[in-house]
Design an enzyme around this catalytic site. Structure first.
Site, short mmCIF file in Angstrom:
data_model
loop_
_atom_site.label_atom_id
_atom_site.label_comp_id
_atom_site.label_asym_id
_atom_site.label_seq_id
_atom_site.Cartn_x
_atom_site.Cartn_y
_atom_site.Cartn_z
CG HIS A 193 71.78 54.88 96.82
ND1 HIS A 193 72.62 54.19 95.91
CD2 HIS A 193 72.63 55.34 97.75
CE1 HIS A 193 73.78 54.15 96.50
NE2 HIS A 193 73.77 54.77 97.64
CG HIS B 229 77.13 62.22 98.28
ND1 HIS B 229 77.49 62.18 99.40
CD2 HIS B 229 77.23 60.80 97.88
CE1 HIS B 229 77.66 61.14 99.86
NE2 HIS B 229 77.72 60.11 98.74
O1 3AM Z 1 77.21 57.52 98.24
P1 3AM Z 1 76.97 56.58 99.20
O2 3AM Z 1 76.71 56.87 100.48
O3 3AM Z 1 75.91 55.70 98.60
O4 3AM Z 1 79.34 53.64 100.51
C1 3AM Z 1 80.17 54.63 100.12
C2 3AM Z 1 79.40 55.97 99.80
O5 3AM Z 1 78.22 55.48 99.01
C3 3AM Z 1 80.58 54.11 98.73
O6 3AM Z 1 81.05 55.44 97.86
C4 3AM Z 1 80.51 56.36 98.55
C5 3AM Z 1 81.51 57.48 99.04
O7 3AM Z 1 82.04 56.77 99.93
N1 3AM Z 1 81.68 53.34 98.62
C6 3AM Z 1 82.80 52.86 99.54
N2 3AM Z 1 83.62 51.98 99.38
C7 3AM Z 1 83.18 51.46 98.28
C8 3AM Z 1 83.53 50.28 97.25
N3 3AM Z 1 84.56 49.69 97.75
C9 3AM Z 1 81.91 52.39 97.78
N4 3AM Z 1 81.32 51.83 96.87
C10 3AM Z 1 81.46 50.73 95.77
N5 3AM Z 1 82.93 50.07 96.29
#
Ligand code: 3AM
Length: 180
Positions: free
Chosen positions: A121, A37
């Protein structure tokens, strides 16, 4: 409470192109194809009644479908302590606009404004102690990666379930993008 985020799900055939990027990095935990995603907004833990407000706000968005192109690969974290390996997204005004609309809708639901700049990304893998030399080689091997254009015709509200084995993502709702 539930841990939520809003994202664009990656569909076939782009999933297969991303799956072909697997391998070559010791210690990498690669994303499952059906979890791929592009996050528009991490929401975090919210109570159930706020989740209902968020669902309604996302249902109310009016945005036309568009297309995006994936471009290149990169790292979050320094080369020595890289945490995330990702595929980049070609500059895209419709995507920026959609992200801003989602952000506005969520702030209206009472969430704090997101202080972070939007860095579109698609996470490919989470890294732990990946050797810098192997990462460098990976980035140069895949630097010319491109995939798309991928039609974007829906948003998804995901719930993230944390466990010792990493996160599992559950689709809670889909929101079609429509020009009407
Ligand atoms: O979609 P991606 O993989 O880039 O790293 C987590 C993941 O990113 C991010 O939200 C997505 C779904 O879990 N994520 C997790 N905790 C977070 C936080 N505290 C966060 N992004 C921002 N702040």
């Amino acid at each position: 409470m539930m841990r939520l985020f809003v994202a664009i799900p990656i569909a076939e055939p782009i999933r297969q192109r991303l799956a072909a990027l697997h391998g070559g990095v010791p210690g990498a935990r690669w994303m499952e194809a059906d979890s791929l995603h592009l996050t528009l907004r991490f929401i975090g833990e919210v109570p159930e009644d706020q989740a209902i407000d968020i669902d309604e706000a996302l249902l109310g968005l009016r945005t036309a479908p568009f297309a995006l192109t994936l471009d290149g690969v990169g790292l979050f974290g320094s080369a020595r302590r890289a945490r995330i390996l990702w595929a980049g997204v070609e500059r895209n005004d419709a995507l920026t606009h959609l992200q801003a609309k989602v952000e506005t809708a969520l702030v209206r639901c009472g969430l704090p404004a997101d202080a972070h700049a939007f860095t579109p990304h698609v996470t490919l893998a989470r890294l732990r102690d990946a050797p810098a030399e192997r990462l460098g080689r990976y980035l140069s091997d895949h630097g010319l990666f491109r995939a798309g254009p991928m039609p974007v015709n829906r948003l998804t509200l995901y719930r993230s379930h944390l466990s010792d084995h990493g996160s599992r993502y559950e689709v809670l709702a889909d929101y079609p993008l429509t020009s009407a």
